[in-house]
Scaffold this active site. Structure first.
Site, PDB file in Angstrom:
ATOM      1  N   ARG A   1     -29.271  -2.909 -40.283  1.00  0.00           N
ATOM      2  CA  ARG A   1     -29.987  -1.652 -40.498  1.00  0.00           C
ATOM      3  C   ARG A   1     -29.198  -0.670 -41.349  1.00  0.00           C
ATOM      4  O   ARG A   1     -29.781   0.242 -41.944  1.00  0.00           O
ATOM      5  CB  ARG A   1     -30.408  -1.052 -39.160  1.00  0.00           C
ATOM      6  CG  ARG A   1     -31.512  -1.911 -38.520  1.00  0.00           C
ATOM      7  CD  ARG A   1     -31.785  -1.515 -37.122  1.00  0.00           C
ATOM      8  NE  ARG A   1     -30.568  -1.708 -36.332  1.00  0.00           N
ATOM      9  CZ  ARG A   1     -30.551  -2.047 -35.065  1.00  0.00           C
ATOM     10  NH1 ARG A   1     -31.663  -2.219 -34.423  1.00  0.00           N
ATOM     11  NH2 ARG A   1     -29.412  -2.203 -34.437  1.00  0.00           N
TER      12      ARG A   1
ATOM     13  N   GLU B   1     -20.945  -4.505 -25.381  1.00  0.00           N
ATOM     14  CA  GLU B   1     -21.098  -4.361 -23.932  1.00  0.00           C
ATOM     15  C   GLU B   1     -20.894  -5.694 -23.228  1.00  0.00           C
ATOM     16  O   GLU B   1     -20.261  -5.767 -22.177  1.00  0.00           O
ATOM     17  CB  GLU B   1     -22.488  -3.805 -23.618  1.00  0.00           C
ATOM     18  CG  GLU B   1     -22.660  -3.426 -22.174  1.00  0.00           C
ATOM     19  CD  GLU B   1     -23.989  -2.737 -21.916  1.00  0.00           C
ATOM     20  OE1 GLU B   1     -24.271  -2.481 -20.748  1.00  0.00           O
ATOM     21  OE2 GLU B   1     -24.732  -2.474 -22.875  1.00  0.00           O
TER      22      GLU B   1
END
Length: 174
Positions: free
Chosen positions: A60, A97
């Protein structure tokens, strides 16, 4: 009159999992006037910072940085996932994460002294951008600006990027 870019972000509750409020930028990208306004705001910021090249992390970051680079008449350097760039690269790994990720950049894409702006759609935890900064600086570039469409304030990504000038067009607290 400028558009309210918040009107072009869809909030999707419980996506991709319960408790997450996903901020979807595809309506902004699909609207020519909104996309142009976001591009203009980031390009104006880049001009103020004297940016000479834009770096966008996959994928992106390309959608944000490409139009800005085009408007400024400067280059866009992609920071890609491993195995996507065909020439000599350096790489930087960073924690996610749940696991690790790696980005690569061509060794000849940033010249010593280049004034770099890194762009992405979203500033969340800051890990991807911190890794991208390390790549640019290892090649001798000077990161003079970071620009994002959205910042998720509650994830404190800005803390990992202390000392860098940051523009975010929209901020969310959830």
């Amino acid at each position: 009159m400028t558009l309210d870019l918040y009107d072009f972000v869809a909030s999707i509750p419980d996506f991709p999992e319960a408790g997450i409020n996903f901020r979807d930028i595809t309506p902004l990208l699909a609207d020519g006037a909104a996309y142009a306004e976001a591009t203009r705001q980031i390009a104006d910021y880049a001009r103020q910072k004297g940016v000479s090249v834009i770096v966008g992390p996959e994928s992106r970051g390309f959608l944000v940085g490409g139009p800005v680079a085009n408007e400024l008449g400067i280059g866009l350097v992609p920071a890609r996932k491993p195995g996507k760039l065909p020439r000599e690269v350096i790489q930087e790994s960073y924690s996610l994460e749940y696991g690790k990720a790696t980005l690569e950049i061509h060794t000849d894409s940033i010249k010593p002294g280049d004034k770099v702006m890194i762009t992405d759609d979203l500033l969340a935890t800051g890990g991807t951008i911190a890794a991208t900064i390390r790549l640019v600086e290892r090649l001798g570039g000077e990161v003079v600006a970071l620009a994002f469409l959205i910042e998720l304030n509650d994830l404190h990504g800005r803390d990992k990027l202390a000392g860098y000038d940051i523009l975010t067009l929209m901020n969310y607290n959830d």
